[in-house]
Design a protein around this motif. Sequence first.
Motif, PDB file in Angstrom:
ATOM      1  N   ASP A 151       0.864  -1.177   0.000  1.00 47.60           N
ATOM      2  CA  ASP A 151       0.000   0.000   0.000  1.00 47.60           C
ATOM      3  C   ASP A 151       0.911   1.241   0.000  1.00 47.60           C
ATOM      4  N   ALA A 178       5.611  -5.424   4.910  1.00 51.62           N
ATOM      5  CA  ALA A 178       4.150  -5.476   4.820  1.00 51.62           C
ATOM      6  C   ALA A 178       3.566  -4.868   6.083  1.00 51.62           C
ATOM      7  N   CYS A 179       2.276  -4.551   6.034  1.00 49.89           N
ATOM      8  CA  CYS A 179       1.590  -4.074   7.221  1.00 49.89           C
ATOM      9  C   CYS A 179       0.205  -4.723   7.239  1.00 49.89           C
ATOM     10  N   CYS A 182       3.532   1.382   3.120  1.00 54.75           N
ATOM     11  CA  CYS A 182       4.688   0.485   3.009  1.00 54.75           C
ATOM     12  C   CYS A 182       5.557   0.891   1.815  1.00 54.75           C
ATOM     13  N   CYS A 222      -1.882  -4.125   4.019  1.00 55.15           N
ATOM     14  CA  CYS A 222      -1.572  -4.639   2.679  1.00 55.15           C
ATOM     15  C   CYS A 222      -0.990  -6.047   2.673  1.00 55.15           C
TER      16      CYS A 222
HETATM   17 ZN   LIG Z   1       1.307  -1.824   4.065  1.00 54.96          ZN
END
Ligand SMILES: [Zn+2]
Length: 743
Positions: free
Chosen positions: A146, A167-168, A149, A171
């Motif tokens: 996203d 990553a988070c 990130c 996303c």
């Molecule tokens: Zn993310």
Amino acid sequence: MQGVGFRPFVYRIATRFHLCGWVLNGEDGVEIHAQGDTADVDRFLEALRTEFPPAAVIATLDIRSVEPLDLPEFMIRESERRDRPTVRISPDLPVCGDCLRELVDPSDRRHGYPYINCTNCGPRYSVILSLPYDRPHTTMKSWPFDDYCGREYRDPANRRFHAQPVACPNCGPHYYLQTAESRVSGDEAAIRECLERLRAGQIVAVKGLGGYHLACDARNPAAVLAMRERKFRKEKPFALMVKDIASARALAHINVEEEKLLVSVARPIVLLAAKVELPEIAPGNRELGVMLPYTPLQHLLFAEGAPEALVMTSANRSSEPIAYQDQDAFERLGGIADAFLVGERPIARRIDDSIARAGSFGPLILRRSRGYAPGSVARLPVERPILAVGADLKNAITLVVKGQAFVSQHIGDLDHLEAFRAFEETIHDLAAMYDIQWDDLLIAHDAHPEYRSTVSALQLRSHKKLAVQHHRAHVASVLAERGEWEKRVLGVSFDGTGYGDDGAIWGGEFFAGSLQSGFTRVAHLKSAALPGGDAAAEFPVQAAAGFLAHIEGLPDVADPPFNFPTRYQNALQLVHRNLRTFATTSMGRLFDSAAALIGFTREMSFEGQAAMWLEHLARSASTYDAYPFPFLNGELDFRPLLTAVVEERGRGRRPERIARSFQFGVARGLVNAAKALLVAHDLDTVVLSGGVFQNELLLEDFRQQLAPAGLQIWMNRSVPPNDGGISLGQAALAAFNNASGPG
Ligand SMILES: [Zn+2]
Ligand SMILES: [Zn+2]
């Protein structure tokens, strides 16, 4: 140097000192072009040496002066892939301190996110599908960043700059909990449900970095016994995972060296002397295998209230390879696990936990896998690529590219179809990553014509193939690790089995020589008979039949106190009729024979069990002596040694004292043989390798007896002394074209 998080680090210090230039992952590692004031360049070099990130290792630093270029700034350049990359593939890394802090910080975007990582930590080898290492070539390819990130990924000043698996929760992939009936989605809810089940004594299959673990509460005997029954694992010890060092200390004695291993970047399972009795975890064993959490998920489990100690064992039945693909795990583990904690990120390849111990001669790796593989362990003076395929037990392979020896993860015992498939996959996997041209390749394999690894190697395309004798490869592995190519040594190779020059089953061998000149067999264990050949490895009484057949005037060991079962008589018949009976010099089988005479008369339920049993029994003895094990005319004579065991047992001496005196006798015999051979061949260094040297008590005794003589004693440091280290030795001997030695 290794490219882990290194380019952003270089960028940061280069801009700090106002330098222009670039950094890139070149074909031989990281390349830096830095220009500016001399003083700034010096300070940059100083910072490079002293501030490098925890996950990076500077193997060598070559500095050269070049003409300055017209450059506006300092840049991170994309990786250049030229003809043959030796950019190293990094092993997987444990979650770092910075990420851990964010993981538990409620205000952080990645609070409680089980896939948090950065350039200093997280998965590498377990997510890489192909080189060069960037996101489209990893198992993260299905999760585009996203904006958040993406910004971090592109910001050279950010800790996540070019962190490929970044990553988070918005996303990236997530965990869910799956049972036969239902699915619980959401990381937090899935973890909570998993913990409730663990606390209730259930077994949960938990997806990790390189495969699934089977987890249960280690302090719940019913849960552990259920695990044993369902896994068909009768007695082999289970590994434990605990929250932190303090929890580990509650279970086991931990010295400085052991603590270093526990918290080392590889986070291996470390074998420790147990403080508490956990008979279901490690029956009849005074050691516990303990590891600390290394993934964010494992930290979350403990932070959210997991039982203080968890059994965390490879998810498989009996000795099959560990399950790592979701569907396969559901099918194979359906009857074992009550629930599955599944992570969505696929695992690129199966990688078990590594096992290590702080031994008498420094850290000793017993299973080299996650955290170590596929790192380079040695440099060899050879241009041609070499593939060494190892042996059939505890298989691992070595690929030498531009002189760098990369050793694969532990693959397992190739008589399992799944492991054999993994073996073939790993060969093609590594060969593809390093762009190996098969027609250039020198292939080294064991001298055993019937090993699966041999048969398979012979079918591969190559420039040339070489058979390497098993025990020479063990000795060579130690010298290769140290880069000692010319050093002449006395090599002692003790193990269970290996194909000898004469077709006999070797395993108690002494060699003189060097990597460069090859190794000459100069002494060995006195030859015994082995009814049933390698099949005898599972039955100590069968091995005993072969050894005892050479000794006159013994009592009948079918009678008390020995009570050998009928298998012994049947084996004796084979020896007397010379049916299916082979000559052997195996030290492994000698230990099995002694274990049988001291009381281990049943079938072994895992490899090496009888010798391990004998060692642990011996450790409980307070007084002991040394049974005679004379060295004469190039042979260690086992007859007086076993005769003493039989007589003392008949006299009613306590089994632990007999075991201890046997062990000490073996060490004495080895020391006497080594001293005589060192003098005879004008050598000052002893090399020890082979599976028998996993016996720590033997090493302690040997060291205590021989070290005062001022001699050097070398053991493996980077690869296991067991057959997991064979492929490195094969590669080294092949590099010098000394496959079988002068004789
Ligand atoms: Zn993310
Ligand atoms: Zn991190």
